[in-house]
Design a protein around this motif. Structure first.
Motif, PDB file in Angstrom:
ATOM      1  N   ASP A  48      -2.275  -7.530   3.321  1.00 35.63           N
ATOM      2  CA  ASP A  48      -2.159  -6.361   2.462  1.00 35.63           C
ATOM      3  C   ASP A  48      -0.717  -6.294   1.967  1.00 35.63           C
ATOM      4  O   ASP A  48       0.179  -5.910   2.705  1.00 35.63           O
ATOM      5  CB  ASP A  48      -2.536  -5.100   3.232  1.00 35.63           C
ATOM      6  N   TRP A  50       0.573  -4.732  -1.167  1.00 38.31           N
ATOM      7  CA  TRP A  50       0.854  -3.376  -1.648  1.00 38.31           C
ATOM      8  C   TRP A  50      -0.412  -2.542  -1.536  1.00 38.31           C
ATOM      9  O   TRP A  50      -1.519  -3.028  -1.779  1.00 38.31           O
ATOM     10  CB  TRP A  50       1.332  -3.410  -3.110  1.00 38.31           C
ATOM     11  N   ASP A  51      -0.259  -1.276  -1.190  1.00 35.90           N
ATOM     12  CA  ASP A  51      -1.412  -0.389  -0.997  1.00 35.90           C
ATOM     13  C   ASP A  51      -2.243  -0.313  -2.273  1.00 35.90           C
ATOM     14  O   ASP A  51      -1.725  -0.090  -3.372  1.00 35.90           O
ATOM     15  CB  ASP A  51      -0.928   1.016  -0.624  1.00 35.90           C
ATOM     16  N   GLY A  52      -3.539  -0.481  -2.098  1.00 32.58           N
ATOM     17  CA  GLY A  52      -4.463  -0.326  -3.211  1.00 32.58           C
ATOM     18  C   GLY A  52      -4.617  -1.540  -4.095  1.00 32.58           C
ATOM     19  O   GLY A  52      -5.395  -1.514  -5.057  1.00 32.58           O
ATOM     20  N   SER A 190       8.725  -8.473   2.353  1.00 36.23           N
ATOM     21  CA  SER A 190       8.191  -8.767   3.684  1.00 36.23           C
ATOM     22  C   SER A 190       9.028  -9.801   4.428  1.00 36.23           C
ATOM     23  O   SER A 190       8.751 -10.090   5.595  1.00 36.23           O
ATOM     24  CB  SER A 190       6.753  -9.272   3.573  1.00 36.23           C
ATOM     25  N   GLU A 218       3.410  -3.299 -10.378  1.00 42.24           N
ATOM     26  CA  GLU A 218       4.114  -3.295  -9.096  1.00 42.24           C
ATOM     27  C   GLU A 218       5.025  -4.519  -9.062  1.00 42.24           C
ATOM     28  O   GLU A 218       4.646  -5.591  -9.540  1.00 42.24           O
ATOM     29  CB  GLU A 218       3.139  -3.351  -7.919  1.00 42.24           C
TER      30      GLU A 218
END
Length: 253
Positions: A48, A50-52, A190, A218
């Protein structure tokens, strides 16, 4: 400016890669699909970024830009080294073209191939993975700028190399590592401290990050910073390539 001469040389370079379109256009698309196949099976449900945003949606723009970079470099570098090895570079050098016009023609052809291959990768991947394109114009700007940088680097490598082994070394030890370590498969946020700062020195990172922003809005750094860094590296690579052409370095001997 010799517009007709530049057009003729650009057209010759475009026809050169167009004659082997299976190798120059279709093969990169298949390679990118293989990457997607592997990652969809191995990591899509476990990573995962980035969220979404699904991992594969994150991955497609990076793969497309990596393909743009590598193919733009291959176009100008392979053309020059082949012309030098076959001895027909003399016909280009004897033409009424200035070094700037020579540079422009080769770079334009590299841009056309890079943008074309990137578009094919995105379109083919889009058949299997939904990838939104929020800012088409921004994506095109980054694709053109990245292709221009790698086209200029291809000219530098093609002028410098005297045989195919040297060109392969340039690609395998410089272009490919910089491509893979530019955030194609991960976000640099990360990475541990030190590695992130090192990634910020990689010019390819800014092209991939800005290109990805144009799709999913993003990014790891500001897209305007990426655009500025891309313009800087294009001027740097283009200036060096033009200087080598003006000197006739390893071309007129």
């Amino acid at each position: 400016m010799n517009i007709r001469g530049m057009y003729a040389l650009t057209r010759k370079e475009v026809l050169r890669f167009g004659k082997v379109s299976i190798q120059t256009v279709l093969t990169p698309a298949i390679t990118s699909l293989l990457y997607l196949l592997v990652f969809s099976q191995a990591l899509s449900d476990r990573v995962d970024i980035w969220d979404g945003i699904p991992f594969l949606t994150f991955l497609v723009p990076g793969l497309a830009m990596m393909t743009v970079l590598q193919n733009a470099f291959a176009n100008s570098s392979s053309s020059l080294i082949q012309s030098k090895m076959n001895g027909n570079i003399v016909f280009v050098l004897l033409s009424p073209l200035s070094p700037a016009e020579f540079f422009t023609a080769f770079t334009l052809a590299a841009i056309l191939r890079g943008v074309l291959v990137g578009a094919v990768v995105w379109l083919v991947a889009g058949l299997f993975i939904p990838v939104p394109l929020a800012e088409p114009l921004v994506a095109l700007v980054f694709a053109v700028l990245a292709s221009g940088i790698l086209g200029a680097l291809g000219i530098i490598a093609g002028v410098w190399a005297e045989k195919f082994d040297q060109l392969a070394a340039f690609q395998n030890f410089i272009i490919v590592p910089l491509s893979f370590l530019a955030g194609v498969f991960y976000s640099i946020d990360s990475l541990p401290d030190g590695w992130r700062e090192l990634s910020l020195l990689n010019p390819f990172f800014y092209m991939i990050d800005g290109f990805r922003w144009a799709f999913i809005q993003e990014s790891d750094v500001s897209p305007w910073l990426s655009l500025g860094m891309g313009a800087f590296f294009f001027l740097l690579a283009g200036g060096l390539a033009l200087a080598l052409l003006q000197r006739g370095y390893k071309l007129r001997s």
